[in-house]
Design a protein around this motif. Structure first.
Motif, PDB file in Angstrom:
ATOM      1  N   PHE A 172      -7.637  -5.585  -5.565  1.00  0.00           N
ATOM      2  CA  PHE A 172      -7.830  -5.685  -4.124  1.00  0.00           C
ATOM      3  C   PHE A 172      -8.378  -7.045  -3.724  1.00  0.00           C
ATOM      4  CE2 PHE A 172      -7.873  -1.276  -5.153  1.00  0.00           C
ATOM      5  CZ  PHE A 172      -7.321  -0.620  -4.065  1.00  0.00           C
TER       6      PHE A 172
ATOM      7  N   ALA B  93     -13.211  -4.757  -4.784  1.00  0.00           N
ATOM      8  CA  ALA B  93     -13.371  -3.307  -4.816  1.00  0.00           C
ATOM      9  C   ALA B  93     -13.976  -2.816  -6.122  1.00  0.00           C
ATOM     10  CB  ALA B  93     -12.030  -2.604  -4.563  1.00  0.00           C
TER      11      ALA B  93
ATOM     12  N   LEU C 285      -1.430   4.439  -1.093  1.00  0.00           N
ATOM     13  CA  LEU C 285      -2.617   4.471  -0.248  1.00  0.00           C
ATOM     14  C   LEU C 285      -2.228   4.627   1.215  1.00  0.00           C
ATOM     15  CD1 LEU C 285      -4.601   1.608  -1.980  1.00  0.00           C
ATOM     16  CD2 LEU C 285      -5.090   4.053  -2.072  1.00  0.00           C
TER      17      LEU C 285
ATOM     18  N   MET D   7      -4.111  -1.565  -9.170  1.00  0.00           N
ATOM     19  CA  MET D   7      -4.128  -2.435  -8.001  1.00  0.00           C
ATOM     20  C   MET D   7      -5.350  -3.336  -8.044  1.00  0.00           C
ATOM     21  SD  MET D   7      -3.203  -1.371  -4.208  1.00  0.00           S
ATOM     22  CE  MET D   7      -3.492  -2.384  -2.773  1.00  0.00           C
TER      23      MET D   7
ATOM     24  N   ALA E 129       1.682   1.697  -3.535  1.00  0.00           N
ATOM     25  CA  ALA E 129       0.505   2.197  -4.251  1.00  0.00           C
ATOM     26  C   ALA E 129       0.226   3.661  -3.937  1.00  0.00           C
ATOM     27  CB  ALA E 129      -0.715   1.351  -3.889  1.00  0.00           C
TER      28      ALA E 129
ATOM     29  N   ARG F  59       0.822  -1.205   0.000  1.00  0.00           N
ATOM     30  CA  ARG F  59       0.000   0.000   0.000  1.00  0.00           C
ATOM     31  C   ARG F  59       0.861   1.262   0.000  1.00  0.00           C
ATOM     32  NH1 ARG F  59      -5.266  -0.367   1.412  1.00  0.00           N
ATOM     33  NH2 ARG F  59      -5.142   1.485   2.709  1.00  0.00           N
TER      34      ARG F  59
ATOM     35  N   ILE G  29       0.026   3.154 -11.605  1.00  0.00           N
ATOM     36  CA  ILE G  29      -0.021   1.786 -11.134  1.00  0.00           C
ATOM     37  C   ILE G  29      -1.469   1.308 -11.208  1.00  0.00           C
ATOM     38  CG2 ILE G  29       1.921   1.785  -9.538  1.00  0.00           C
ATOM     39  CD1 ILE G  29      -0.538   2.592  -7.510  1.00  0.00           C
TER      40      ILE G  29
ATOM     41  N   PRO H  94      -1.730   8.380  -5.491  1.00  0.00           N
ATOM     42  CA  PRO H  94      -1.772   7.151  -6.301  1.00  0.00           C
ATOM     43  C   PRO H  94      -1.991   7.416  -7.784  1.00  0.00           C
ATOM     44  CG  PRO H  94      -3.097   6.884  -4.338  1.00  0.00           C
ATOM     45  CD  PRO H  94      -2.613   8.302  -4.335  1.00  0.00           C
ATOM     46  N   ARG H  95      -2.846   8.415  -8.092  1.00  0.00           N
ATOM     47  CA  ARG H  95      -3.203   8.600  -9.496  1.00  0.00           C
ATOM     48  C   ARG H  95      -2.035   9.062 -10.343  1.00  0.00           C
ATOM     49  NH1 ARG H  95      -5.418  12.890  -6.805  1.00  0.00           N
ATOM     50  NH2 ARG H  95      -4.664  14.935  -7.446  1.00  0.00           N
TER      51      ARG H  95
END
Lengths: 297, 363
Positions: free
Chosen positions: B81, B85, B52, B79, B50, B47, B77, B72-73
């Protein structure tokens, strides 16, 4: 041998009696009286059948339709303002990590007061001579006039909206907050990774999820506001000169001041249509919004 | 070229430290699996990559760019989950295309990318359904599709298969491996399942308590575990571990003596406390092993429980007071209580220092 009543009937009888006494008979009586020129001061009028006379009178009564329109307007403004404020408050409280419980309790304080008292409070606050608002405005030098908050039609309407919003925004805030608590975190994180800005995450992920909660609040509050009476009665009494007359202040005046109960009951039945329409509308929206996020309608 | 590197990455929650300085270089196109027991910091590490989770200290860079402070944006990447999600209010098609819609890509490009991903994962039939109308495996595929559509530099998988049943899990494992061969991107994959780690990884990073225990290819970890923890975690059934003492040129396991394997001979001192470890595969009844030659010793053991698996049977016996497992290839029925002579392949045995838990004879 005496025939015995069926068991199921005996068991249901108390419930039947209570419902009949509390709901059914008053309902039928009021419906019946709306077809009579029933005046509280002359009981004998209850037995004179005038057909749809009261309803015809209402349909052509400008005062009634003005109150009707004003109620719809009042409803629209109050619901929207409460939604926006409630949503904002809920989103902010949701971010609070320390003392959130206390904050939630404080949030509900306005709901704990009697609407009558809220009405008196705001009647004082908006009073043009000794009121808080005018005092503040004058002390700050913004105006040297005594603004007629409860006398001018527009200002009075604003004042009532203000009081109503103050008292009940927390209904929206609490329900939306419940929605935010129930919201799964994963899709939010997925959106973040997918490239959403915080605003886009809110717009595309959070808001659709909150819509069912918003519609529940809307339904509850639309019923509530459509029968708005106490705050208005205390603050302006529907006046001055009917400028803030809503359906229920009109009805109570017609029924209890003018003692024309038959006419007032007819008004009640017409205005109930308003509540029913709003309820149907919001329930439809609610089902659609629930289906949207994958819950059963 | 997208390599990911972590330099002394630390995660603190208040005064608690969850990840204690991770150093890791992941090459472009590599499939790296972070594995370890729950609470070992593997998900937290993922995370942080990522974005997060904030990085308390140290440095994460993706493709040579330090991304510590990027949301993150901006890390390019994708992800997948554990709980999929998916966006519950969108159809499969909208779910897949969401990231591109947000990025305001042209409509025809979105359609093309979504159809391509749907084709790779076999989602064509499901495009107009909502997630609630999908099975677990289908949802997982949509989640993967959503990751593919963006053509990210790095794929991050956070225990993507742990909500699936065993059969589906092994199917999806194959699909993920195929996916990696097709898209050729860097993949970082978190799991607590050592089988997933062994089967998927180019390289395994085995973590415990916020630290890396060992990094290596699946076979390196299997054949040359650096300590008892790695030896016990990787491989099924887990490695047999017996406490012993070095006595001359043998290791005493209570009343039983085994010769010191030649690989560690000369590196042990007399009287040293050790842990003697060997896998079930290397303890086989005579005539039922992979090979009979090489450096072996024989043990007579009484079998008290068997687990037939078809091509092999697991045999449970007691050695020096501890329960151990052996394996019988080309199995014949074995009755509980039967005495068998076993070959123990000494050159496949492991000796660990009892005090530190570290392997002896390997560096």
């Amino acid at each position: 041998m005496r025939r015995r009543l069926p068991e199921w009937f005996v068991l249901l009888l108390p419930a039947f009696i209570v419902i009949a006494a509390v709901v059914l008979i008053p309902l039928i009586f009021s419906l019946y009286s709306s077809f009579t020129p029933y005046k509280l001061t002359r009981p004998s009028t209850l037995w004179r059948w005038v057909g749809t006379y009261n309803y015809q009178k209402i349909l052509t009564d400008a005062n009634f339709w003005a109150a009707f329109g004003r109620t719809v307007l009042f409803l629209t403004i109050v619901l929207n303002v409460e939604l926006l404020l409630g949503l904002g408050i809920a989103l902010m409280v949701n971010r609070v990590t320390w003392g959130q419980r206390t904050l939630r309790t404080i949030l509900m304080f306005p709901m704990m007061f009697s609407p009558i008292l809220v009405g008196f409070q705001f009647k004082f606050i908006f009073n043009d001579n000794v009121g808080l608002v005018n005092n503040v405005l004058q002390s700050l030098g913004i105006t040297d006039m005594a603004l007629p908050w409860l006398v001018d039609g527009r200002l009075a309407m604003f004042s009532i909206v203000f009081a109503e919003v103050w008292m009940s925004t927390s209904v929206f805030a609490i329900l939306i907050l419940a929605g935010l608590f129930a919201m799964p975190r994963d899709p939010l994180e997925a959106a973040e990774v997918d490239g959403c800005t915080p605003w886009q995450t809110f717009r595309h992920i959070t808001l659709p999820f909150l819509m069912p909660f918003i519609y529940i609040a809307m339904t509850i509050r639309s019923l509530d506001v459509a029968r708005a009476y106490d705050i208005v009665q205390i603050m302006t009494g529907g006046g001055p000169a009917r400028r803030t007359e809503l359906l229920w202040t009109l009805m109570s005046r017609t029924g209890y001041v003018d003692a024309r109960m038959g006419l007032a009951n007819a008004m009640g039945y017409v205005s109930i249509i308003l509540s029913i329409l709003f309820t149907i509308y919001f329930f439809r929206k609610l089902s659609a919004a629930r289906a949207e996020i994958g819950l059963e309608g | 070229m997208t390599e990911v590197s972590l330099r002394n990455v630390i995660k603190r929650y208040g005064t608690q430290q969850a990840v204690h300085g991770i150093d890791l270089e992941i090459e472009n196109g590599e499939f790296v699996v972070l594995v370890g027991p729950s609470g070992c910091g593997k998900s937290t590490t993922l995370r942080m990559i990522a974005g997060l989770e904030a990085i308390s200290d140290g440095e994460v860079s993706i493709g040579g760019r330090v991304v510590n402070d990027l949301p993150p944006r901006e890390r390019n990447i994708s992800m997948v989950f554990q709980n999929y999600a998916l966006y519950p209010h969108m159809t499969v098609r909208e779910n897949l295309g969401f990231s591109l819609t947000i990025a305001k890509r042209p409509e025809d490009e979105i359609v093309r990318a979504v159809d391509e991903a749907a084709g790779i994962l076999g989602l064509d039939e499901l495009m107009d359904r909502k997630p609630a109308a999908l099975s677990g495996g289908q949802r997982q595929r949509v989640a993967m599709g959503r990751a593919i559509v963006r053509h990210p530099d790095v794929f991050l998988f956070d225990e993507p298969l742990s909500n699936l049943d065993a059969k589906l899990r092994s199917q999806m494992r194959v699909e993920i491996k195929k996916l990696h061969q097709k898209v050729d991107s860097t993949i970082i994959y978190v799991t607590h399942d050592q089988v997933e780690a062994m089967t998927l990884a180019d390289r395994i990073v085995l973590m415990r308590d916020g630290r890396i225990e060992q990094v290596g290819t699946p076979l390196q970890l299997f054949e040359q575990p650096v300590n008892i923890f790695v030896a016990g975690f990787i491989g099924s059934p887990p490695m047999n571990q017996l406490a012993g003492t070095v006595e001359g040129d043998a290791i005493s396991l209570g009343e039983v003596y085994v010769p010191i394997p030649s690989s560690v001979r000369g590196q042990l001192s007399n009287g040293q406390k050790v842990i003697f470890g060997f896998r079930a595969d290397n303890l086989t009844p005579v005539g039922h092993g992979l090979r009979e030659k090489g450096e072996t010793t024989q043990l007579d053991l009484r079998v008290h429980l068997t687990e037939p698996l078809g091509t092999e049977t697991l045999l449970f016996a007691t050695l020096a007071g501890a329960e151990i497992q052996g394996k019988m290839l080309n199995p014949r029925p074995v009755a509980p209580g039967e005495d068998l002579t076993f070959n123990l392949m000494l050159d496949r045995c492991h000796v660990f220092d009892a005090a530190t838990g570290n392997a002896i004879g390997r560096t």
